[in-house]
Motif scaffolding. Structure first.
Motif, PDB file in Angstrom:
ATOM      1  N   THR A  94      -6.253 -22.943 -10.599  1.00  0.00           N
ATOM      2  CA  THR A  94      -4.734 -23.290  -9.954  1.00  0.00           C
ATOM      3  C   THR A  94      -4.764 -22.611  -8.630  1.00  0.00           C
ATOM      4  N   ARG A  95      -4.175 -23.098  -7.751  1.00  0.00           N
ATOM      5  CA  ARG A  95      -3.886 -22.713  -6.603  1.00  0.00           C
ATOM      6  C   ARG A  95      -2.755 -21.526  -6.720  1.00  0.00           C
ATOM      7  N   SER A 125      -2.490 -15.765  -0.315  1.00  0.00           N
ATOM      8  CA  SER A 125      -2.462 -17.090  -1.043  1.00  0.00           C
ATOM      9  C   SER A 125      -4.194 -17.179  -1.450  1.00  0.00           C
ATOM     10  N   TYR A 133      -6.929 -19.075  -4.616  1.00  0.00           N
ATOM     11  CA  TYR A 133      -6.814 -19.983  -5.832  1.00  0.00           C
ATOM     12  C   TYR A 133      -7.546 -18.945  -7.038  1.00  0.00           C
ATOM     13  N   TRP A 171      -8.078 -13.621  -8.292  1.00  0.00           N
ATOM     14  CA  TRP A 171      -7.776 -14.711  -7.099  1.00  0.00           C
ATOM     15  C   TRP A 171      -9.157 -14.800  -6.159  1.00  0.00           C
TER      16      TRP A 171
END
Length: 385
Positions: A247-248, A260, A262, A299
């Motif tokens: 997922t992003r 931000s 992924y 992440w």
């Protein structure tokens, strides 16, 4: 669309299940250019041998070659290019020169030596020394490259326990085989070195599967009895699942710094106690863990966020006693990446026959390309599409 393969197209033992090299080219009828890394040596043998081990159907798509990372006078190489054309019936579309500043966004960790990038002098008075474990099955080295662009940050890949002792920050990066690489960490003595580093209060970061290894235990979702102990440095438990999370991701860190990236990993984390999260996603859900000097997250791509990277490095420097370290206020990872892409584009334009490559894109593989024996054994080739 230009498609990049992965690894060698002549891995004949894997051809039947290939979906990323000649399997993709066959399915879509794509012209293929084989790129050889002359810096590793034996480039003519590699290019000829690659072609000669493909089936006639695969060879019919291979239009020619490009040589990469050449150092020296191309005129001295020219006779070899002519001989290669004579024995294969295919041209070499150009020779790209070696450039030391084309290191970011490498294909994999094999493109890096011990030291990542070209460390710039520190903005402050001290360097920050970062050591990342070089797993046998390391993944997503780009996480480390984003740290290496920061002036005064020296990032090394290592499989030697002695290197851990001199590090300010130790990173357990992502691995494609969490359980096997955790066993390797213990067998090599690196786990003991990581424990000593953490016991000294020095910063430790786990990324993706490296984050999972920091927990108390790793178990299988399908067979809960298959449980192995983690490093026990974070109060979390990990349950591995067959289905991957892909997922992003976006959210905030510290006091509202936007981040931000992924996520791509197997399994999920269960917190054993009130472990503060490193981040919160856009819906406010906790991600990762920040237990003082030991932190981790699933992440990827976080260090490409400039404000987060600078804040993280400031905290690392404080905990490591590097009070003279200062992150540069004007380093932008996106700009560094763009400079690399622009340079690569300029080299392609200058050194490759772009008109001939454009004809391949428009017209497809040239007809009548000769077959170079012996070809792949028939039982090792995939059936035609």
């Amino acid at each position: 669309v230009i498609c990049e393969g992965a690894g060698s197209p002549a891995e004949i033992n894997l051809r039947a299940g290939d979906v990323v090299n000649m399997g993709l080219a066959r399915a879509a009828g794509l012209p293929v250019v084989v790129v050889g890394d002359i810096d590793r040596g034996g480039v003519f043998a590699a290019l000829f041998g690659t072609l000669a081990l493909l089936s006639p159907e695969d060879q019919a798509l291979v239009a020619g070659f490009v040589i990469n990372k050449f150092r020296g006078d191309v005129g001295l190489l020219r006779p070899g290019l002519d001989m290669l054309a004579a024995v294969t019936g295919r041209p070499t579309y150009g020779v790209l020169p070696w450039r030391s500043d084309l290191w970011a966004d490498a294909e994999d960790s094999l493109a890096h030596g011990e030291l990542l990038g070209r460390p710039a002098p520190p903005h402050g008075a001290e360097w920050l020394r970062v050591v990342a474990i070089r797993w046998p099955r390391i993944a997503t080295v780009t996480d480390l490259e984003a740290l290496a662009v920061e002036p005064g940050v020296q990032v090394r890949l290592t499989a030697a326990p002695a290197d851990i002792a001199a590090a300010d920050l130790v990173i357990l990066p992502a691995s494609t085989a969490t359980v096997a690489d955790l066993a390797w960490l213990r067998a090599t003595g690196l786990a003991d070195a990581v424990w000593r580093h953490a016991a000294a209060g020095k910063p430790l970061l786990g990324l993706a599967s490296g984050y999972q290894m920091l927990g108390r235990a790793i178990r299988s979702a399908s067979r809960p009895s298959d449980t192995i102990p983690g490093l026990g440095l974070l109060d979390i438990d990990v349950t591995l699942a067959a289905r991957a999370t892909v997922t992003r991701a976006a959210g905030t860190a510290y006091d509202g710094i936007p981040v931000s990236g992924y996520a791509i990993h197997h399994g999920h984390v269960t917190r054993g106690g009130p472990v503060p999260p490193l981040l919160r996603d856009a819906d406010g859900r906790p991600e990762g863990a920040a237990a003082g000097h030991i932190v981790g997250t699933h992440w990827h791509g976080l260090f490409e966020c400039d404000a987060f990277r600078r804040r993280f490095l400031v905290e690392v420097a404080q905990r490591a006693g590097r009070h003279g370290f200062r992150p540069a206020p004007d380093t932008r990872f996106a700009a560094v990446r763009q400079r690399v892409l622009d340079l690569l584009g300029d080299l392609v334009e200058e050194h490759l026959d772009t008109a001939a490559l454009w004809r391949l894109i428009e017209d497809g593989p040239p007809p009548g390309l000769p077959f170079v024996p012996p070809g792949a054994p028939r039982d090792m080739t995939a059936p035609g599409p």
